[in-house]
Write an enzyme that holds these catalytic residues in place. Structure first.
Site, short mmCIF file in Angstrom:
data_model
loop_
_atom_site.label_atom_id
_atom_site.label_comp_id
_atom_site.label_asym_id
_atom_site.label_seq_id
_atom_site.Cartn_x
_atom_site.Cartn_y
_atom_site.Cartn_z
N LYS A 144 38.40 43.48 44.05
CA LYS A 144 37.24 43.82 43.20
C LYS A 144 37.19 43.30 42.00
O LYS A 144 36.07 43.10 41.47
CB LYS A 144 36.95 45.31 43.17
CG LYS A 144 36.69 45.90 44.67
CD LYS A 144 35.43 45.42 45.41
CE LYS A 144 35.04 46.08 46.40
NZ LYS A 144 33.85 45.45 47.18
N TYR A 187 43.01 46.45 46.79
CA TYR A 187 41.51 46.66 46.65
C TYR A 187 40.98 46.26 45.12
O TYR A 187 40.06 45.67 45.00
CB TYR A 187 41.13 48.17 46.92
CG TYR A 187 39.63 48.61 46.94
CD1 TYR A 187 38.74 48.20 47.82
CD2 TYR A 187 39.21 49.37 45.68
CE1 TYR A 187 37.38 48.54 47.69
CE2 TYR A 187 37.90 49.67 45.65
CZ TYR A 187 37.01 49.37 46.50
OH TYR A 187 35.70 49.57 46.76
#
Length: 306
Positions: free
Chosen positions: A169, A165
Site C-alpha cells: 500500500k 499489505y
C-alpha cells in the site's frame, strides 16, 4: 457543482463487493459506463467466481445504467489486457481506472511466509501496475485519464501483522507520485485513496458498532472526487465514517554540515535540528531534495570564500 461522468468509461477492479461495488454503482448512477472487475476469490485470494461481478452489473442495469462484468485476475497482465480490450470493444475508450482489488494474508512477519508476502504484493502493487499499464497509452493518446490507487493507513503509518499489505500500500503511493509527473502534460491525473470502511477486509478486525458507522458509500464520495474531471493529481485522500482528510509527505528543512563535520557523531549532535518541523514542506519531486541539499552546500562554499 454536480459531479457527473456522462459519456465516460470506468474500470473498477475488485468491484464485486465492498468498496469496489460501491464505487462502480455510484459511477454508473452518475452517468459512467462501468467495467465491473472481480476475480471472485475469497478474502485471502483463494478461488474464483463470476457471480459477484455479474450481480453488480445486473444491479447497475436495473437502475438504468450500462455495465459489463470481467473476471480478470489483476495480477495477470494478459487477463488485464483482455479486460481493457473488452471495454474498448463495448465503448471505444477508457477514461477512469480505480485500482481497488486486494486481498489480505495477515500474520506477524515472523510467522509470514515469503509466498504470502509475494502474493499480497502481486495483487495490490502489481495489480495496480498491470491495470494502469494497460490503459496508460490509451489515456495519453486521448489526452484524458483519471486513475485512483487504493493505499491504506497500514501503508502510510504501519499496522501490526500487515508487513505485506503495508509494503504494497505504500508502494502504490510511490507509483502514483511518479505517474502523476509523467502523465501531467497529457491530462492524466493520478491520486490515491486511503479508505476505512466496513468490508470483507475489515469485518473481523473491528467491532460491529464501529463497522456500522463505516459505510462504503462514505468512502466512495471521496473516490469520485479523485476521478472526476476536476480532480487534483498526486493527492492522498483519507476517507472513512464521514471523515475526510488529506495526507502528504513532508520533509524538514534540515541542516548543512561542513565537510569536517560530516560524521555520525555530528549528525547525532544535530538530530533535534534535523528533525525540527518548523520549516517542513512537501517536495514536488525527488530532485527537489537534491536541489535543497546542493543549495545549502553552495551557500556554505560562497560564505567560506567570502
Amino acid at each position: 457543482m454536480s459531479i457527473r461522468f456522462d459519456g465516460q468509461v470506468a474500470i473498477v477492479t475488485g468491484a464485486g463487493n465492498g468498496l469496489g461495488r460501491s464505487h462502480a454503482i455510484a459511477l454508473a448512477a452518475r452517468g459512467a459506463k462501468v467495467v465491473v472487475n472481480d476475480l471472485g476469490g475469497a478474502r485471502d485470494g483463494a478461488g474464483s467466481s463470476s457471480a459477484a461481478a455479474k450481480s453488480v452489473v445486473e444491479e447497475i442495469k436495473a437502475a438504468g445504467g450500462e455495465a459489463i462484468a470481467h473476471g480478470a485476475n489483476v495480477a495477470n497482465y494478459s487477463d488485464v489486457e483482455d479486460m481493457v480490450q473488452q471495454a474498448l470493444n463495448a465503448w471505444g475508450r477508457v477514461d477512469i481506472l480505480i485500482n481497488n482489488a486486494g486481498i489480505l494474508r495477515d500474520k506477524s512477519f515472523t510467522k509470514m511466509s515469503i509466498d504470502d508476502f509475494k502474493l499480497v504484493m502481486d495483487v495490490h502493487l502489481m495489480g495496480s501496475v498491470n491495470c494502469t499499464k494497460a490503459v496508460w497509452d490509451l489515456m495519453k493518446e486521448q489526452q484524458y485519464g483519471r486513475i485512483v490507487m487504493t493505499t491504506s493507513s497500514s501503508g502510510l503509518y504501519g499496522n501490526f501483522g500487515q508487513t505485506n499489505y503495508g509494503a504494497a500500500k505504500m508502494a502504490v503511493v510511490g507509483l502514483m507520485n511518479t505517474l502523476g509527473l509523467e502523465g501531467a502534460k497529457y491530462n492524466v491525473r493520478i491520486n490515491a485513496l486511503a479508505p476505512t470502511a466496513a468490508t470483507r477486509m475489515t469485518e473481523d478486525i473491528m467491532p460491529e458498532e464501529i463497522l456500522a458507522m463505516l459505510v462504503p458509500e462514505a468512502v466512495t464520495a471521496g473516490a469520485l472526487i479523485l476521478c472526476h474531471e476536476g480532480a487534483p493529481s498526486r493527492h492522498i485522500l483519507c476517507a472513512g465514517g464521514g471523515g475526510y482528510a488529506s495526507s502528504k509527505i513532508f520533509e524538514t528543512e534540515g541542516v548543512y554540515l561542513e565537510p569536517a563535520q560530516q560524521t555520525p557523531e555530528a549528525v547525532a549532535a544535530h538530530w533535534d535540528e534535523i528533525c525540527n518541523t518548523d520549516k517542513q514542506s512537501p517536495l514536488d519531486n525527488g530532485a527537489k531534495q537534491s536541489e535543497k541539499f546542493l543549495l545549502k552546500a553552495q551557500a556554505f562554499l560562497a560564505q567560506d570564500k567570502a
